[in-house]
Design a protein around this motif. Sequence first.
Motif, short mmCIF file in Angstrom:
data_model
loop_
_atom_site.label_atom_id
_atom_site.label_comp_id
_atom_site.label_asym_id
_atom_site.label_seq_id
_atom_site.Cartn_x
_atom_site.Cartn_y
_atom_site.Cartn_z
N ALA A 172 29.72 -5.50 38.36
CA ALA A 172 30.89 -5.81 37.54
C ALA A 172 30.57 -6.05 36.07
CB ALA A 172 31.60 -7.03 38.11
N ALA A 173 29.35 -5.81 35.65
CA ALA A 173 28.93 -6.13 34.28
C ALA A 173 29.70 -5.28 33.26
CB ALA A 173 27.43 -5.91 34.12
N ASP A 174 29.69 -5.77 32.02
CA ASP A 174 30.29 -5.01 30.92
C ASP A 174 29.41 -3.85 30.49
OD1 ASP A 174 32.74 -6.73 30.00
OD2 ASP A 174 31.11 -8.15 30.35
N GLY A 175 28.10 -3.96 30.76
CA GLY A 175 27.22 -2.86 30.39
C GLY A 175 25.78 -3.14 30.79
N ALA A 176 25.04 -2.07 30.99
CA ALA A 176 23.60 -2.12 31.24
C ALA A 176 22.95 -1.07 30.36
CB ALA A 176 23.29 -1.84 32.71
N PHE A 177 21.95 -1.45 29.57
CA PHE A 177 21.35 -0.55 28.59
C PHE A 177 19.85 -0.44 28.80
CE2 PHE A 177 24.92 -2.79 26.42
CZ PHE A 177 25.80 -1.71 26.37
N TRP A 178 19.33 0.77 28.67
CA TRP A 178 17.90 1.02 28.79
C TRP A 178 17.51 2.15 27.85
CZ3 TRP A 178 21.61 2.34 32.31
CH2 TRP A 178 21.76 3.69 32.60
N ILE A 179 16.20 2.35 27.68
CA ILE A 179 15.69 3.37 26.76
C ILE A 179 15.49 4.67 27.51
CG2 ILE A 179 13.81 4.00 25.19
CD1 ILE A 179 13.28 1.02 24.80
N ASP A 181 14.04 8.16 28.64
CA ASP A 181 12.72 8.80 28.63
C ASP A 181 12.73 10.10 27.83
OD1 ASP A 181 11.61 6.85 30.22
OD2 ASP A 181 11.93 7.94 32.10
N GLU A 182 13.90 10.71 27.67
CA GLU A 182 13.99 12.01 27.02
C GLU A 182 14.08 11.92 25.50
OE1 GLU A 182 15.78 11.28 29.88
OE2 GLU A 182 14.24 12.40 30.99
N ASN A 183 14.92 11.01 24.96
CA ASN A 183 15.13 10.98 23.52
C ASN A 183 14.88 9.63 22.87
OD1 ASN A 183 17.40 9.46 24.22
ND2 ASN A 183 18.79 11.21 24.06
N GLY A 184 14.52 8.62 23.66
CA GLY A 184 14.22 7.32 23.09
C GLY A 184 15.43 6.53 22.61
N GLN A 185 16.64 6.99 22.93
CA GLN A 185 17.85 6.27 22.54
C GLN A 185 18.19 5.23 23.60
OE1 GLN A 185 20.01 7.29 19.63
NE2 GLN A 185 18.01 8.13 19.14
N TRP A 186 18.80 4.12 23.16
CA TRP A 186 19.36 3.19 24.12
C TRP A 186 20.57 3.85 24.77
CZ3 TRP A 186 17.22 -1.20 25.84
CH2 TRP A 186 16.20 -1.78 25.08
N THR A 187 20.62 3.83 26.09
CA THR A 187 21.67 4.55 26.79
C THR A 187 22.25 3.68 27.89
OG1 THR A 187 22.20 6.64 27.90
CG2 THR A 187 20.11 5.60 28.47
N THR A 188 23.31 4.17 28.53
CA THR A 188 23.95 3.44 29.61
C THR A 188 24.52 4.44 30.61
OG1 THR A 188 25.55 1.70 30.15
CG2 THR A 188 26.19 3.29 28.44
N SER A 189 25.33 3.97 31.53
CA SER A 189 25.93 4.82 32.56
C SER A 189 27.44 4.75 32.47
CB SER A 189 25.47 4.37 33.95
OG SER A 189 26.23 4.99 34.97
N GLN A 190 28.11 5.83 32.81
CA GLN A 190 29.57 5.85 32.86
C GLN A 190 30.10 4.93 33.96
OE1 GLN A 190 30.97 9.89 33.15
NE2 GLN A 190 30.55 10.32 31.00
#
Length: 527
Positions: A172-179, A181-190
């Motif tokens: 139920a979180a508002d977001g989960a962010f990780w780096i 492996d492909e482009n080094g950007q902080w990303t998340t999931s839909q």
Amino acid sequence: MTNYNRYIYITLLAVLGLSAETSAQTTPPSQQPASQKTQYAPRLVVSITIDQLRTDFLEAFAPLYCSQGFKMLLSKGLVFSNASYPFMPIDRASATATLATGVVPYYHTVVGERWLDHQTLRPVYCTTDKNTADNILSSTLGDELKVATQGMATVYAIAPFRDAAILSAGHAADGAFWISDENGQWTTSQYYTNAMPQWLLTFNQLHSPGQTLGQTSWEPVIQLSGTFNYYQHVGNQTPFKHKFSGQRRFREFKASGMVNASVTDMAQQCISSTMMGTDRITDLLCLTYYAGNYDHKAMTDCQMELQDTYVRLDREIARLITTIQQRVGAEHVLFVLTSTGYSDEESADYGKYRIPSGTLYMNRTANLLNMYYGAIWGQGRWVETCFLNQIFLNHKLLESKRVSLAVASQRAQEFLSQLSGVRNVYTSQQLITSTSEQIIKVRNGFNPERCGDILVEVAPGWRLANEDNQDNMLSRASFTQFPIIVFGAGTKAGRVSDHVTVDRIAPTIARSIRIRAPNACSAEPLF
């Protein structure tokens, strides 16, 4: 005493009691004794999980630390110095899920980073775009906080790694962010949001590893961490310098001491952009830092890098605590820090020193078991496959031949126990039904929906290998010591040497913020 006098006496006591109560209620809170002041729940809980943090290294590098990091936590926090995980085997995914849910893999079902799907017989990663957090079959601390506040609490998780971010965030979180492996950007999931928040897009353009790594090199942060070796079992080594380049550069960066600064930067941005900790509704921020070997190498190949990793980690913990306390208020933020409780495999040539060792090949072991079954019940594919230390039997063939799973499992247990390098053999039925204290940690790390029918425990010092998929790991039964540290929000400093297990962290936080513990959690709070 007459009835009339008794009536006057009781009435007088009642009036005096009422007057005293009224007086206490009208006294301003600022003038009340500390024991009578209303104690509010923390406005922000920061749960810090340090991947592979070890007490021996934490103590060995203490002369290199600043005053506001680990030294402050150990002196001013409530320190449980003898913590452990109540299950085995442990990896980052199973550990993170246990910290979030307060239960072992037997109940939350995340038995590791990968497991074998019973239907397809293919490996499954614990968090994918299709299911994300759905592989956790119990609620997490963040989930219960959302339920208790009718969704008004803010819950985020930040980690270098996808599994750590998602498993600590929960459903139920508002977001989960990780780096990435492909482009080094902080990303998340839909799974959490249909679109990246604007503050994250801006942060990625300016501060993500994908933008800054090309100008970054890793060398010792201070002279002593690069010129003097604090390990006692080896001499000095040459200082290091690493540049991150090539296709694996972001993977290498995420498994280095440099990544922790990125986690702190991201945490600060998240708090300021989302206004976490600014009202009376408690918010939760779950962070994962890294304290393992550089690029998951053997410790003997990266000793100076590991030493510098702890020095940098200490600085990041200090920076995180200082900035959050300045923003939220020291009395309003609770920090809880612990480890994933395992460490990267160390290379060890036991044969060179005549220490008993060897290699147990699981693919060969599975083939031998299939031949053994064939000699008893006729030729057939009795064993479907093997994965890690698990063997999966062909249930349809057993049923068609009218051989019960219990009989087949018992036969396998008797046969495999005779092989060199095998310490114990467990059957799924044994683990489901047994209450023996001797195998409770194995049972806790097992789940019938995610594991095989037969589990082989390899003798310490032996390697478990599979020539089909190139798996190769060293078996160790040694204990990795790590602490649990609770700091801030009025927590009294102290040190507890009694053994405690990490499944008690979630109910401890739940009590401190006055919500229910996760729905599968039955562990007692630490205090």
